[in-house]
Design a protein around this motif. Structure first.
Motif, PDB file in Angstrom:
ATOM      1  N   SER A  41     -10.453   1.582  -1.389  1.00  0.00           N
ATOM      2  CA  SER A  41      -9.513   1.549  -0.280  1.00  0.00           C
ATOM      3  C   SER A  41     -10.250   0.928   0.911  1.00  0.00           C
ATOM      4  O   SER A  41     -11.487   0.900   0.947  1.00  0.00           O
ATOM      5  CB  SER A  41      -8.967   2.944  -0.010  1.00  0.00           C
ATOM      6  OG  SER A  41      -9.609   3.522   1.075  1.00  0.00           O
TER       7      SER A  41
ATOM      8  N   PHE B  74      -3.516 -12.306  10.212  1.00  0.00           N
ATOM      9  CA  PHE B  74      -4.742 -13.112  10.291  1.00  0.00           C
ATOM     10  C   PHE B  74      -4.601 -14.168  11.396  1.00  0.00           C
ATOM     11  O   PHE B  74      -5.555 -14.454  12.119  1.00  0.00           O
ATOM     12  CB  PHE B  74      -5.037 -13.815   8.965  1.00  0.00           C
ATOM     13  CG  PHE B  74      -5.620 -12.930   7.888  1.00  0.00           C
ATOM     14  CD1 PHE B  74      -5.994 -11.614   8.162  1.00  0.00           C
ATOM     15  CD2 PHE B  74      -5.795 -13.402   6.594  1.00  0.00           C
ATOM     16  CE1 PHE B  74      -6.536 -10.798   7.163  1.00  0.00           C
ATOM     17  CE2 PHE B  74      -6.342 -12.601   5.597  1.00  0.00           C
ATOM     18  CZ  PHE B  74      -6.710 -11.295   5.878  1.00  0.00           C
TER      19      PHE B  74
ATOM     20  N   GLY C 253     -13.695  -5.970  -5.321  1.00  0.00           N
ATOM     21  CA  GLY C 253     -14.364  -5.053  -4.412  1.00  0.00           C
ATOM     22  C   GLY C 253     -15.661  -5.605  -3.842  1.00  0.00           C
ATOM     23  O   GLY C 253     -16.149  -5.138  -2.817  1.00  0.00           O
TER      24      GLY C 253
ATOM     25  N   VAL D  38      -9.943 -16.177   7.658  1.00  0.00           N
ATOM     26  CA  VAL D  38     -10.045 -15.756   9.061  1.00  0.00           C
ATOM     27  C   VAL D  38     -10.999 -16.678   9.818  1.00  0.00           C
ATOM     28  O   VAL D  38     -10.693 -17.129  10.928  1.00  0.00           O
ATOM     29  CB  VAL D  38     -10.490 -14.281   9.166  1.00  0.00           C
ATOM     30  CG1 VAL D  38     -10.865 -13.920  10.597  1.00  0.00           C
ATOM     31  CG2 VAL D  38      -9.385 -13.358   8.661  1.00  0.00           C
TER      32      VAL D  38
ATOM     33  N   ARG E 193       0.825  -1.213   0.000  1.00  0.00           N
ATOM     34  CA  ARG E 193       0.000   0.000   0.000  1.00  0.00           C
ATOM     35  C   ARG E 193       0.856   1.260   0.000  1.00  0.00           C
ATOM     36  O   ARG E 193       0.556   2.236  -0.681  1.00  0.00           O
ATOM     37  CB  ARG E 193      -0.904   0.013   1.236  1.00  0.00           C
ATOM     38  CG  ARG E 193      -2.156  -0.795   1.101  1.00  0.00           C
ATOM     39  CD  ARG E 193      -3.248  -0.033   0.356  1.00  0.00           C
ATOM     40  NE  ARG E 193      -4.206  -0.980  -0.189  1.00  0.00           N
ATOM     41  CZ  ARG E 193      -5.149  -0.662  -1.059  1.00  0.00           C
ATOM     42  NH1 ARG E 193      -5.274   0.578  -1.505  1.00  0.00           N
ATOM     43  NH2 ARG E 193      -5.983  -1.572  -1.509  1.00  0.00           N
TER      44      ARG E 193
ATOM     45  N   CYS F  96     -10.293  -8.944  10.786  1.00  0.00           N
ATOM     46  CA  CYS F  96     -11.550  -9.683  10.615  1.00  0.00           C
ATOM     47  C   CYS F  96     -11.703 -10.137   9.167  1.00  0.00           C
ATOM     48  O   CYS F  96     -12.630 -10.878   8.847  1.00  0.00           O
ATOM     49  CB  CYS F  96     -12.744  -8.825  11.011  1.00  0.00           C
ATOM     50  SG  CYS F  96     -12.970  -8.683  12.783  1.00  0.00           S
ATOM     51  N   GLY F  97     -10.819  -9.662   8.282  1.00  0.00           N
ATOM     52  CA  GLY F  97     -10.853 -10.100   6.889  1.00  0.00           C
ATOM     53  C   GLY F  97     -11.909  -9.412   6.040  1.00  0.00           C
ATOM     54  O   GLY F  97     -12.331  -9.932   5.019  1.00  0.00           O
ATOM     55  N   TYR F  98     -12.329  -8.193   6.451  1.00  0.00           N
ATOM     56  CA  TYR F  98     -13.360  -7.507   5.651  1.00  0.00           C
ATOM     57  C   TYR F  98     -12.798  -6.959   4.325  1.00  0.00           C
ATOM     58  O   TYR F  98     -13.519  -6.807   3.365  1.00  0.00           O
ATOM     59  CB  TYR F  98     -13.992  -6.336   6.415  1.00  0.00           C
ATOM     60  CG  TYR F  98     -14.597  -6.655   7.764  1.00  0.00           C
ATOM     61  CD1 TYR F  98     -15.241  -7.862   8.006  1.00  0.00           C
ATOM     62  CD2 TYR F  98     -14.556  -5.713   8.793  1.00  0.00           C
ATOM     63  CE1 TYR F  98     -15.800  -8.125   9.247  1.00  0.00           C
ATOM     64  CE2 TYR F  98     -15.123  -5.977  10.028  1.00  0.00           C
ATOM     65  CZ  TYR F  98     -15.744  -7.180  10.260  1.00  0.00           C
ATOM     66  OH  TYR F  98     -16.293  -7.429  11.481  1.00  0.00           O
ATOM     67  N   VAL F  99     -11.531  -6.552   4.314  1.00  0.00           N
ATOM     68  CA  VAL F  99     -10.830  -5.982   3.153  1.00  0.00           C
ATOM     69  C   VAL F  99     -11.435  -4.632   2.750  1.00  0.00           C
ATOM     70  O   VAL F  99     -10.805  -3.607   2.874  1.00  0.00           O
ATOM     71  CB  VAL F  99     -10.755  -6.942   1.948  1.00  0.00           C
ATOM     72  CG1 VAL F  99      -9.960  -6.334   0.810  1.00  0.00           C
ATOM     73  CG2 VAL F  99     -10.123  -8.271   2.380  1.00  0.00           C
ATOM     74  N   CYS F 100     -12.664  -4.630   2.255  1.00  0.00           N
ATOM     75  CA  CYS F 100     -13.394  -3.371   2.047  1.00  0.00           C
ATOM     76  C   CYS F 100     -14.874  -3.718   2.053  1.00  0.00           C
ATOM     77  O   CYS F 100     -15.241  -4.880   1.908  1.00  0.00           O
ATOM     78  CB  CYS F 100     -12.975  -2.655   0.746  1.00  0.00           C
ATOM     79  SG  CYS F 100     -13.370  -3.509  -0.787  1.00  0.00           S
ATOM     80  N   ALA F 101     -15.724  -2.719   2.227  1.00  0.00           N
ATOM     81  CA  ALA F 101     -17.163  -2.967   2.132  1.00  0.00           C
ATOM     82  C   ALA F 101     -17.498  -3.222   0.662  1.00  0.00           C
ATOM     83  O   ALA F 101     -16.831  -2.696  -0.229  1.00  0.00           O
ATOM     84  CB  ALA F 101     -17.933  -1.771   2.681  1.00  0.00           C
TER      85      ALA F 101
ATOM     86  N   TYR G  11     -11.387  -3.254  -5.947  1.00  0.00           N
ATOM     87  CA  TYR G  11     -11.193  -2.862  -4.549  1.00  0.00           C
ATOM     88  C   TYR G  11     -11.414  -1.366  -4.394  1.00  0.00           C
ATOM     89  O   TYR G  11     -10.959  -0.582  -5.219  1.00  0.00           O
ATOM     90  CB  TYR G  11      -9.737  -3.096  -4.103  1.00  0.00           C
ATOM     91  CG  TYR G  11      -9.296  -4.520  -4.020  1.00  0.00           C
ATOM     92  CD1 TYR G  11      -9.825  -5.377  -3.066  1.00  0.00           C
ATOM     93  CD2 TYR G  11      -8.307  -5.011  -4.860  1.00  0.00           C
ATOM     94  CE1 TYR G  11      -9.383  -6.695  -2.976  1.00  0.00           C
ATOM     95  CE2 TYR G  11      -7.851  -6.323  -4.778  1.00  0.00           C
ATOM     96  CZ  TYR G  11      -8.396  -7.158  -3.834  1.00  0.00           C
ATOM     97  OH  TYR G  11      -7.959  -8.452  -3.742  1.00  0.00           O
TER      98      TYR G  11
ATOM     99  N   ARG H  71      -9.359  -5.021   9.510  1.00  0.00           N
ATOM    100  CA  ARG H  71      -8.360  -5.716   8.688  1.00  0.00           C
ATOM    101  C   ARG H  71      -8.227  -7.181   9.102  1.00  0.00           C
ATOM    102  O   ARG H  71      -8.284  -8.075   8.253  1.00  0.00           O
ATOM    103  CB  ARG H  71      -7.026  -4.978   8.840  1.00  0.00           C
ATOM    104  CG  ARG H  71      -5.887  -5.543   8.033  1.00  0.00           C
ATOM    105  CD  ARG H  71      -4.644  -4.659   8.206  1.00  0.00           C
ATOM    106  NE  ARG H  71      -3.450  -5.363   7.782  1.00  0.00           N
ATOM    107  CZ  ARG H  71      -2.210  -4.918   7.964  1.00  0.00           C
ATOM    108  NH1 ARG H  71      -1.992  -3.745   8.556  1.00  0.00           N
ATOM    109  NH2 ARG H  71      -1.176  -5.632   7.550  1.00  0.00           N
TER     110      ARG H  71
ATOM    111  N   ALA I 215     -10.384 -13.755   2.166  1.00  0.00           N
ATOM    112  CA  ALA I 215      -9.849 -13.275   3.443  1.00  0.00           C
ATOM    113  C   ALA I 215     -10.800 -13.666   4.571  1.00  0.00           C
ATOM    114  O   ALA I 215     -10.372 -14.175   5.617  1.00  0.00           O
ATOM    115  CB  ALA I 215      -9.651 -11.761   3.405  1.00  0.00           C
ATOM    116  N   ALA I 216     -12.092 -13.475   4.349  1.00  0.00           N
ATOM    117  CA  ALA I 216     -13.084 -13.849   5.361  1.00  0.00           C
ATOM    118  C   ALA I 216     -13.085 -15.366   5.576  1.00  0.00           C
ATOM    119  O   ALA I 216     -13.175 -15.840   6.709  1.00  0.00           O
ATOM    120  CB  ALA I 216     -14.471 -13.369   4.939  1.00  0.00           C
TER     121      ALA I 216
END
Lengths: 400, 400
Positions: free
Chosen positions: B72, A138, A252, A111, A17, B281-286, B70, B279, A107-108
């Motif tokens: 941010s 994680f 996304g 985790v 990033r 929790c593995g949400y990455v982004c909404a 994605y 982060r 990712a979810a």
């Protein structure tokens, strides 16, 4: 008075990033034409046409309440059945919807799986270098112990002896990521069989299941006639964490699944433990519209011709210049050996030419750099002189 | 060898879900016309037309890569700005996008906030009964200590003395949920001011911030001229966990935000700690498409006329029959006093008439039952004789 681990994780951006943000500033200074940003693994190929067609179709055909309402926490039945059917057709398996838990992405899935497997602080999850840097937080920030097997920089397969020696009575799972981020390599059938052999032996020795956690967002991204072995067909205790981020170019949208085959030890409990972990992570259910979309597009294949064209240009040009690279059979990453032997330093040299390459330190492979070639083909062409200048700078130094 | 907490959480459905599943079976046996299912808080009003219009518009106007790529981790800038502007217009605040962190719904906002605030096992989060049962596992399974203030069954506001006595040096936050699930009541301005007074006093006493965690999925669902006080305007250390699940009828889409006003103590660190928790929790982004949708619909108001019609029919009919109910000024729940004084037993009696009401035990208010009236108006009409029979059964018993 705040949780220090969370604060650190939220305050410190990843190296990737940081580099991406640096690139945005350089673009303002030097113009987009003159910055060669290989930092981010963001798909550059649009989603298959059927994705947007299905979004519109769903909006027109389903009632608002059924389209946007809660699905059950495990996911919509018809969607899970469609995915199971597609897997069965391709891999000769016999999954049903009951083997699938829909999630908001890989990712979810990871985790939730890690939280299901970690029973106390001594429990270990092992990754194989080079690996996606988020694996470490994680595991560590979700209560477990993280360790890794160092990279096989000869072939970018696996250091089997080291894997065997790292497994202990506290090892709960091994994360396997193939096609691999960042190396772009695919673990061949022999590699998967040898991992399975080791785990079978160790599971017996410690009288407990040791799970393979298969992180598979790149499964569909392979070139030429390379075959990605389907790990559950080689090792019973395999949990697959899948995402449509790369295969359908939907990063996304956060949509994927965890596959828990019935052959897993304690399969029902394992499924339920993953469900429990998902529950207290606050996922509730995977995004509903996108569930229906991937259900409708379960058999859709990505068009990877653009990535292949990119790979061929970049790999061929760089090896011609004298760079050594892992051969990228899949994913959209080229892993480049630092010509000076130090990826951090070479990344800084490359930056002088506005060439943004991620040093391999965070992937635990500090002699290599990652170039994400999910970019515009023309950018690759424009970037080649910068690669040339960077390696020349090293060659000149070593002439002295 | 699996995590027992996760296994329990995944194996045992909530009472609400159990009742809902029971209802589905009864429908098969007795027909949909004859089962009166008030178990689930699933919106029965379609999303505003502008939601689907915007989905199609976005699909047609944005490139696939920008629409589905994605954002941010904190969320799209334009979306966050649109939401901040809307809040500022309505509540006279001066938020910017930097105060907002987009999440996959209020549950995700809550979990990330709890993980940011809990620094060790002794740290407490307090809820006010009656409360949404998931608060407890959200806190306990994420490392904290959960406690609650018992219900004020007179007015369904707050037992202030008990709140004050429950706060300790380890209290990190108080969850405030108004309009309330399950009582349907709205905390009035006086209640919010008294909570603020107590917290200001206790924060001073313990020399530390004690945050209000405002769980606000029902903020827009209020009837007549009732006003929901905007808590950050009464207490600086307020974090708002918002969801569009109910206000835009998008519960399956998992879209919401955490609002961290700059007036909060350590606001930047708090924001970053929430980001760090999100982060890992593995949400990455909404979900990206839904981010753009709620950005475009930031000022959209829900049409609650159907809920109001339901409320009026149910509340008026039940009170006429002799039921005592909390007056539901908002949300879509009616909280009904068990005529026999025992909600668990009365729920069983109601089941005999295929009337499905959630006993208040899991909301820590075991003398009341919750009826979610986000249902078809005709179902309410059909259900009234069942309510009548159930209360008559109690009246007859007490005649002996």
């Amino acid at each position: 008075m705040l949780n220090k681990t969370m604060l650190n994780l939220g305050s410190n951006r990843s190296v990737i990033r940081e580099l991406f943000e640096y690139g945005k500033k350089q673009i303002e200074l030097c113009g987009a034409e003159n910055v060669y940003d290989y930092s981010l693994g963001n798909p550059s190929v649009p989603a298959p046409e059927n994705v947007n067609i299905n979004i519109k179709k769903l909006v027109d055909s389903k009632t608002s309440i059924s389209l946007h309402g809660y699905t059950s926490a495990v996911g919509d039945n018809a969607v899970r059945t469609a995915i199971a059917d597609d897997l069965n057709r391709r891999f000769g398996t016999d999954y049903t919807m009951s083997n699938l838990y829909m999630t908001c992405g890989a990712a979810a899935s990871l985790v939730a799986t890690i939280r299901a497997l970690v029973t106390e602080a001594a429990d270990e999850i092992i990754a194989i270098a080079p690996f996606f840097p988020e694996y470490r937080p994680f595991v560590e920030a979700n209560g477990g112990k993280f360790s890794f097997v160092s990279a096989d920089t000869e072939n970018f397969q696996v250091n089997f002896d080291e894997l065997e020696s790292k497994i202990s009575a506290r090892t709960q799972g091994i994360i396997v990521n193939s096609p691999n981020n960042p190396s772009g390599t695919v673990y061949n059938e022999d590699t998967i069989k040898r991992i399975a052999d080791i785990l079978n032996r160790k599971s017996k020795e410690y009288n407990k299941p040791i799970y393979i956690i298969c992180d598979e967002p790149y499964r569909e991204l392979v070139y030429d006639d390379v075959i990605v072995p389907f790990v559950p067909n080689f090792y019973d205790n395999t949990i697959v964490c899948y995402s449509y981020s790369k295969s359908l170019s939907l990063p996304g949208e956060r949509i994927g699944y965890a596959l828990i085959p019935s052959k897993c030890t304690d399969a029902t409990d394992l499924y339920n433990a993953i469900a429990g972990a998902a529950r207290i992570c606050g996922y509730v259910c995977a995004p509903s519209l996108m569930q229906y979309v991937v259900g409708a597009c379960a058999s859709e294949k990505p068009d990877i011709s653009a990535y292949k064209r990119n790979r061929d240009l970049l790999y061929n040009s760089l090896t011609e210049m004298g760079y050594e690279c892992a051969y990228p059979a899949g994913a959209f990453y080229l892993f480049i050996k630092a010509p000076n032997g130090n990826a951090g330093e070479f990344s800084e040299i490359a930056k002088k030419y506005n060439l943004l390459l991620v040093p391999g330190d965070s992937f635990e492979c500090p002699t290599y750099l990652r170039a994400a070639y999910c970019v515009d083909y023309e950018m690759i062409k424009r970037s080649l002189p910068a690669f040339e200048k960077a390696i020349l700078e090293i060659k000149k130094c070593s002439d002295y």
